[in-house]
Design an enzyme around this catalytic site. Structure first.
Site, PDB file in Angstrom:
ATOM      1  N   LYS A   1       1.291  -1.814  -0.130  1.00 52.85           N
ATOM      2  CA  LYS A   1       0.197  -0.226   0.093  1.00 52.85           C
ATOM      3  C   LYS A   1       1.049   1.693   0.080  1.00 52.85           C
ATOM      4  O   LYS A   1       1.509   1.667   0.641  1.00 52.85           O
ATOM      5  CB  LYS A   1      -1.184   0.216   0.927  1.00 52.85           C
TER       6      LYS A   1
ATOM      7  N   GLU B   1       9.934   1.600  10.299  1.00 51.81           N
ATOM      8  CA  GLU B   1      11.007   2.769  10.316  1.00 51.81           C
ATOM      9  C   GLU B   1      10.596   3.870   9.845  1.00 51.81           C
ATOM     10  O   GLU B   1       9.821   4.653   9.838  1.00 51.81           O
ATOM     11  CB  GLU B   1      11.548   2.565   8.377  1.00 51.81           C
TER      12      GLU B   1
ATOM     13  N   CYS C   1      12.830  12.013   6.975  1.00 55.35           N
ATOM     14  CA  CYS C   1      13.083  11.411   8.020  1.00 55.35           C
ATOM     15  C   CYS C   1      14.392  11.115   8.672  1.00 55.35           C
ATOM     16  O   CYS C   1      15.262  11.305   9.971  1.00 55.35           O
ATOM     17  CB  CYS C   1      12.607   9.308   8.332  1.00 55.35           C
TER      18      CYS C   1
ATOM     19  N   GLU D   1       9.777  16.073  15.274  1.00 54.70           N
ATOM     20  CA  GLU D   1       9.974  16.100  13.867  1.00 54.70           C
ATOM     21  C   GLU D   1       9.465  16.831  13.309  1.00 54.70           C
ATOM     22  O   GLU D   1       7.882  17.243  13.083  1.00 54.70           O
ATOM     23  CB  GLU D   1       9.668  14.927  13.434  1.00 54.70           C
TER      24      GLU D   1
END
Length: 504
Positions: free
Chosen positions: A191, A266, A300, A398
């Site tokens: 997906k 991850e 990331c 983040e």
């Protein structure tokens, strides 16, 4: 600062968007309940893609196809050399259609076309590396258990894998997962993000052209609640490989725990570059600019924190500002663009809120700080926030945008502490000509990767993943195929059995 974006420059502005279907059991198909999705280019404000979206019913079809292909199909039983041949053919097809794939990623994600080309080239290299690992995956034998016993340890494919990928590197990240699963002999349900699905669907075309058997790779489009959640919790799925935010990753692990699936995560990062006074300053400045603004900071691995020694902080930031002025923000399809568009208007607002909150907390916005007027799409000015304290939100969470937070240190121990003062542990960089300093910092910080006198280099041969709340497991590297396998022990006894438990 104002940009002049011409929406009419996109072919889709005149010819209309392309419609993409799902791939289930080797056939292109719409969803069972007729759901549809659309993608408006973040760089131009033009509708560029229409998708047939799936639902739980389509996940059922895809998982059933993958399970049937695993148990009854040829793929897990094929010679490793035969699987490798399909992966190598796929890599060749990726190279042949690199420009087409890169354009899809550029118009759907907003990334610069030059960067997208490099990512597609890197993806093809990963497929070739995975092909080499298919032929080296092996078990072990133990002939040291006595003359009557032989132990054999097999590595077998884990089964059906659900692969869920994000929007920031649509084609590259699926290349960090799918070819290794296929190399091990697994089947998959993939997906992609509902925002950037087109290049993954095109990959499905290439896999079929390369000779992948029906049902081995199924691609289901749609949202997390409609599709992703069922892929994670489905009892016939043996493993989940997910890349995305830490928040969603935690929910994914919790859902997978109900059936004790293997998970590979991850997740997010709040990565620092630490600069000492003896560093190669021009190189460190360039790397800091690159780390902060590459992919618009929607990465990331972004070097979103600069931890710089107080003795050089003022000069370093002045040099940074001069170099950052040369960063060109613009149309993702313009060959000169360094930083493209932000993925959605809502995400742009979130980035601006981070900067605004930091300013309210006492930090100083040295450059940028807000969106850029463009007339179409959404863009963010490269931003530097100085005077950041470790306890501020912008230093710990983040941002996922082109925003650099600057912290200062006096002693090496303080720098290490600042690197560690987040929940994340994905990557870090250290800049020093002194080997003791560089090695000391690299060995002290809890991150999955440390770059020394460079930043954000990547190679298929090197493992990638995080510590702490940046993830579970590793991708890439020589053990990547093993992650998609299970170990089975077989013990052979030779000759008469003499160790009777109950006497004759």
């Amino acid at each position: 600062m104002t940009l002049h974006i011409d929406p009419a420059s996109l072919a889709e502005a005149k010819g209309g968007p392309k419609r993409w279907q799902m791939l289930i059991d080797g056939k292109w198909t719409d969803g069972a309940v007729g759901l549809e999705g659309e993608r408006v280019s973040p760089g131009h404000g033009v509708l560029v893609s229409r998708y047939a979206f799936g639902s739980q019913a389509d996940v059922e079809r895809a998982v059933t196809a993958a399970r049937r292909a695993f148990h009854r199909g040829p793929w897990p039983k094929m010679k490793a050399s035969e699987r490798a041949a399909v992966l190598l053919k796929t890599a060749d097809l990726i190279d042949a259609r690199r420009e087409e794939i890169a354009r899809l990623d550029a118009i759907e994600s907003g990334k610069p076309i030059r960067q997208a080309r490099g990512e597609i080239e890197g993806a093809a290299d990963i497929w070739r590396y995975a092909a080499s690992l298919a032929r080296t995956l092996h078990g072990e034998s133990y002939a040291n258990l006595g003359e009557s016993m032989l132990g054999v340890v097999l590595r077998e494919p884990i089964g059906v894998v659900s692969i869920i990928t994000p929007w920031n590197f649509p084609f590259l990240i699926v290349a960090q997962k799918l070819p290794f699963a296929l190399a091990a002999g697994c089947t998959a349900v993939v997906k992609p993000s509902e925002l950037t699905s087109a290049s993954t669907v095109l990959l499905g075309e290439l896999l079929m052209e390369a000779g992948l058997p029906e049902g081995v790779c199924n691609i289901v489009l749609g949202t997390g609640p409609e599709v992703g959640a069922h892929m994670v919790s489905h009892p016939s799925v043996d493993m989940v490989s997910f890349t995305g935010s830490t928040r969603v990753g935690k929910a994914t692990v919790a859902a997978a725990a109900a059936t004790l699936k293997k998970v590979s995560m991850e997740l997010g990062g709040k990565n620092a570059q630490v600069v000492f006074p003896d560093a190669d300053i021009p190189a460190a400045v360039d790397a800091a600019v690159f780390g902060a603004f590459f992919n618009g900071g929607e990465c990331c691995n972004a070097g979103s924190r600069l931890i710089v020694h107080k003795d050089i902080a003022a000069d370093f930031l002045a040099a940074f500002a001069e170099r950052a002025k040369r960063v060109r923000v613009g149309d993702p399809l313009d060959e000169r663009t360094d930083v493209g568009a932000i993925i959605t208007a809502a995400h742009l607002q979130k980035i601006e809120n981070f900067v605004g909150d930091a300013s309210a907390d006492g930090a100083h916005v040295l450059m940028g700080g807000s969106g850029i007027e463009s007339g179409a799409g959404q863009y963010m000015a490269p931003t530097v926030v100085a005077g950041v304290k470790p306890e501020m939100t912008i230093a710990r969470e983040e941002v996922f945008g082109p925003v650099l937070s600057v912290l200062e240190f006096s002693r090496t121990e303080e720098a290490i502490r600042l690197v560690e003062e987040t929940d994340y542990g994905l990557s870090a960089g250290v800049w020093s000509r002194d080997i003791d300093t560089a090695v000391g910092v690299a060995r002290s910080v809890r991150t999955g990767t440390v770059w020394v006198n460079t930043f954000m280099d990547g190679y298929p041969e090197l493992p990638f993943g995080g510590m702490k709340q940046s993830g579970l497991g590793r991708e890439l590297g020589k053990n990547a195929v093993e992650d998609y396998s299970e170990v089975k022990t077989i013990q052979f006894h030779r000759g008469p059995r003499t160790a009777w438990w109950v006497g004759n």
